[in-house]
Design a protein around this motif. Structure first.
Motif, PDB file in Angstrom:
ATOM      1  N   LYS A   4       0.860  -1.103   0.045  1.00 57.12           N
ATOM      2  CA  LYS A   4       0.019   0.156   0.114  1.00 57.12           C
ATOM      3  C   LYS A   4       0.980   1.311   0.010  1.00 57.12           C
ATOM      4  O   LYS A   4       0.294   2.318  -0.534  1.00 57.12           O
ATOM      5  CB  LYS A   4      -1.015  -0.045   1.164  1.00 57.12           C
ATOM      6  CG  LYS A   4      -2.056  -1.086   1.097  1.00 57.12           C
ATOM      7  CD  LYS A   4      -2.812  -1.065   2.270  1.00 57.12           C
ATOM      8  CE  LYS A   4      -3.987  -1.738   2.271  1.00 57.12           C
ATOM      9  NZ  LYS A   4      -5.288  -1.509   1.469  1.00 57.12           N
ATOM     10  N   CYS A   5       1.913   1.128   0.533  1.00 61.29           N
ATOM     11  CA  CYS A   5       2.903   2.554   0.761  1.00 61.29           C
ATOM     12  C   CYS A   5       3.788   2.603  -0.400  1.00 61.29           C
ATOM     13  O   CYS A   5       4.220   3.860  -0.840  1.00 61.29           O
ATOM     14  CB  CYS A   5       3.923   2.409   2.189  1.00 61.29           C
ATOM     15  SG  CYS A   5       2.451   2.472   3.673  1.00 61.29           S
ATOM     16  N   ASP A  23       1.381   8.799   6.732  1.00 59.99           N
ATOM     17  CA  ASP A  23      -0.095   8.657   6.338  1.00 59.99           C
ATOM     18  C   ASP A  23      -0.666   7.232   6.256  1.00 59.99           C
ATOM     19  O   ASP A  23      -1.674   6.825   6.763  1.00 59.99           O
ATOM     20  CB  ASP A  23      -0.536   9.379   5.027  1.00 59.99           C
ATOM     21  CG  ASP A  23      -0.196  10.911   5.203  1.00 59.99           C
ATOM     22  OD1 ASP A  23      -0.320  11.508   6.273  1.00 59.99           O
ATOM     23  OD2 ASP A  23      -0.344  11.636   4.141  1.00 59.99           O
ATOM     24  N   CYS A  24       0.263   6.383   5.666  1.00 61.42           N
ATOM     25  CA  CYS A  24       0.043   4.978   5.450  1.00 61.42           C
ATOM     26  C   CYS A  24       0.094   4.338   6.852  1.00 61.42           C
ATOM     27  O   CYS A  24      -0.915   3.592   7.273  1.00 61.42           O
ATOM     28  CB  CYS A  24       1.013   4.447   4.428  1.00 61.42           C
ATOM     29  SG  CYS A  24       0.546   2.743   4.166  1.00 61.42           S
ATOM     30  N   ASP A  26      -0.527   5.648   9.707  1.00 67.18           N
ATOM     31  CA  ASP A  26      -1.707   6.256  10.671  1.00 67.18           C
ATOM     32  C   ASP A  26      -3.212   5.311  10.332  1.00 67.18           C
ATOM     33  O   ASP A  26      -3.955   5.351  11.094  1.00 67.18           O
ATOM     34  CB  ASP A  26      -2.140   7.679  10.177  1.00 67.18           C
ATOM     35  CG  ASP A  26      -0.903   8.660  10.936  1.00 67.18           C
ATOM     36  OD1 ASP A  26      -0.163   8.197  11.753  1.00 67.18           O
ATOM     37  OD2 ASP A  26      -0.750   9.862  10.281  1.00 67.18           O
ATOM     38  N   ARG A  27      -2.932   4.857   9.180  1.00 62.75           N
ATOM     39  CA  ARG A  27      -4.444   4.140   8.486  1.00 62.75           C
ATOM     40  C   ARG A  27      -4.397   2.450   9.003  1.00 62.75           C
ATOM     41  O   ARG A  27      -5.171   2.019   9.077  1.00 62.75           O
ATOM     42  CB  ARG A  27      -4.273   4.168   7.254  1.00 62.75           C
ATOM     43  CG  ARG A  27      -5.041   5.508   6.491  1.00 62.75           C
ATOM     44  CD  ARG A  27      -5.245   5.360   5.213  1.00 62.75           C
ATOM     45  NE  ARG A  27      -4.215   4.766   4.388  1.00 62.75           N
ATOM     46  CZ  ARG A  27      -3.170   5.348   3.540  1.00 62.75           C
ATOM     47  NH1 ARG A  27      -3.110   6.510   3.637  1.00 62.75           N
ATOM     48  NH2 ARG A  27      -2.358   4.585   2.757  1.00 62.75           N
ATOM     49  N   VAL A  28      -3.182   2.163   9.738  1.00 64.09           N
ATOM     50  CA  VAL A  28      -3.258   0.830  10.207  1.00 64.09           C
ATOM     51  C   VAL A  28      -4.085   0.478  11.155  1.00 64.09           C
ATOM     52  O   VAL A  28      -4.893  -0.771  11.136  1.00 64.09           O
ATOM     53  CB  VAL A  28      -1.839   0.436  10.752  1.00 64.09           C
ATOM     54  CG1 VAL A  28      -1.655  -0.708  11.450  1.00 64.09           C
ATOM     55  CG2 VAL A  28      -0.530   0.644   9.751  1.00 64.09           C
ATOM     56  N   GLU A  29      -4.694   1.498  12.207  1.00 59.36           N
ATOM     57  CA  GLU A  29      -5.551   1.207  13.127  1.00 59.36           C
ATOM     58  C   GLU A  29      -7.022   1.534  12.844  1.00 59.36           C
ATOM     59  O   GLU A  29      -7.726   1.112  13.549  1.00 59.36           O
ATOM     60  CB  GLU A  29      -5.104   2.105  14.610  1.00 59.36           C
ATOM     61  CG  GLU A  29      -3.900   1.195  15.117  1.00 59.36           C
ATOM     62  CD  GLU A  29      -4.285  -0.215  15.853  1.00 59.36           C
ATOM     63  OE1 GLU A  29      -5.206  -0.383  16.208  1.00 59.36           O
ATOM     64  OE2 GLU A  29      -3.233  -1.006  15.858  1.00 59.36           O
ATOM     65  N   THR A  30      -7.166   2.083  11.723  1.00 58.01           N
ATOM     66  CA  THR A  30      -8.339   2.423  11.457  1.00 58.01           C
ATOM     67  C   THR A  30      -8.794   2.016   9.988  1.00 58.01           C
ATOM     68  O   THR A  30      -9.346   0.642  10.057  1.00 58.01           O
ATOM     69  CB  THR A  30      -8.568   4.008  11.048  1.00 58.01           C
ATOM     70  OG1 THR A  30      -7.423   4.494  10.214  1.00 58.01           O
ATOM     71  CG2 THR A  30      -8.504   4.705  12.443  1.00 58.01           C
ATOM     72  N   GLU A  31      -8.427   2.353   8.928  1.00 55.71           N
ATOM     73  CA  GLU A  31      -8.986   1.787   7.547  1.00 55.71           C
ATOM     74  C   GLU A  31      -8.533   0.329   7.313  1.00 55.71           C
ATOM     75  O   GLU A  31      -9.129  -0.195   6.537  1.00 55.71           O
ATOM     76  CB  GLU A  31      -8.501   2.820   6.308  1.00 55.71           C
ATOM     77  CG  GLU A  31      -9.243   4.080   6.513  1.00 55.71           C
ATOM     78  CD  GLU A  31      -8.617   4.974   5.718  1.00 55.71           C
ATOM     79  OE1 GLU A  31      -8.041   4.699   4.601  1.00 55.71           O
ATOM     80  OE2 GLU A  31      -8.535   6.381   6.065  1.00 55.71           O
ATOM     81  N   ASP A  32      -7.264   0.072   7.741  1.00 59.63           N
ATOM     82  CA  ASP A  32      -6.726  -1.132   7.119  1.00 59.63           C
ATOM     83  C   ASP A  32      -6.715  -2.227   8.420  1.00 59.63           C
ATOM     84  O   ASP A  32      -6.092  -3.508   8.100  1.00 59.63           O
ATOM     85  CB  ASP A  32      -5.187  -0.884   6.908  1.00 59.63           C
ATOM     86  CG  ASP A  32      -5.024   0.076   5.642  1.00 59.63           C
ATOM     87  OD1 ASP A  32      -6.033   0.022   4.928  1.00 59.63           O
ATOM     88  OD2 ASP A  32      -4.112   0.835   5.583  1.00 59.63           O
ATOM     89  N   LYS A  33      -7.268  -1.881   9.386  1.00 58.28           N
ATOM     90  CA  LYS A  33      -7.063  -2.714  10.435  1.00 58.28           C
ATOM     91  C   LYS A  33      -7.637  -4.394   9.966  1.00 58.28           C
ATOM     92  O   LYS A  33      -7.172  -5.223  10.398  1.00 58.28           O
ATOM     93  CB  LYS A  33      -7.996  -2.236  11.826  1.00 58.28           C
ATOM     94  CG  LYS A  33      -7.619  -3.149  13.044  1.00 58.28           C
ATOM     95  CD  LYS A  33      -8.486  -2.678  14.101  1.00 58.28           C
ATOM     96  CE  LYS A  33      -8.000  -3.496  15.250  1.00 58.28           C
ATOM     97  NZ  LYS A  33      -8.687  -2.533  16.434  1.00 58.28           N
TER      98      LYS A  33
END
Length: 55
Positions: A4-5, A23-24, A26-33
């Motif tokens: 993804k990054c 940014d990538c 930061d999305r680990v715990e939300t969008e990509d969890k």
């Protein structure tokens, strides 16, 4: 996360690269969890509570 990054984006400057990586991450715990949880196998080793031995 590497896929993804790193695979598609082009970063003009190193600062843009750092921002993109942050940014990538930061999305680990939300969008990509949910996607990341599917990759975690029962035998995945967690090193959070492991002590390191000094040599």
């Amino acid at each position: 996360m590497k896929k993804k990054c790193f695979y598609n984006p082009y970063y003009e400057t190193f600062d843009d690269f750092k921002t993109g990586i942050n940014d990538c991450l930061d999305r680990v715990e939300t969008e990509d969890k949910a996607e990341i949880e599917t990759l975690m196998q029962p035998n995945f080793q967690n090193l959070k509570n492991t002590s390191l031995m000094a040599v």
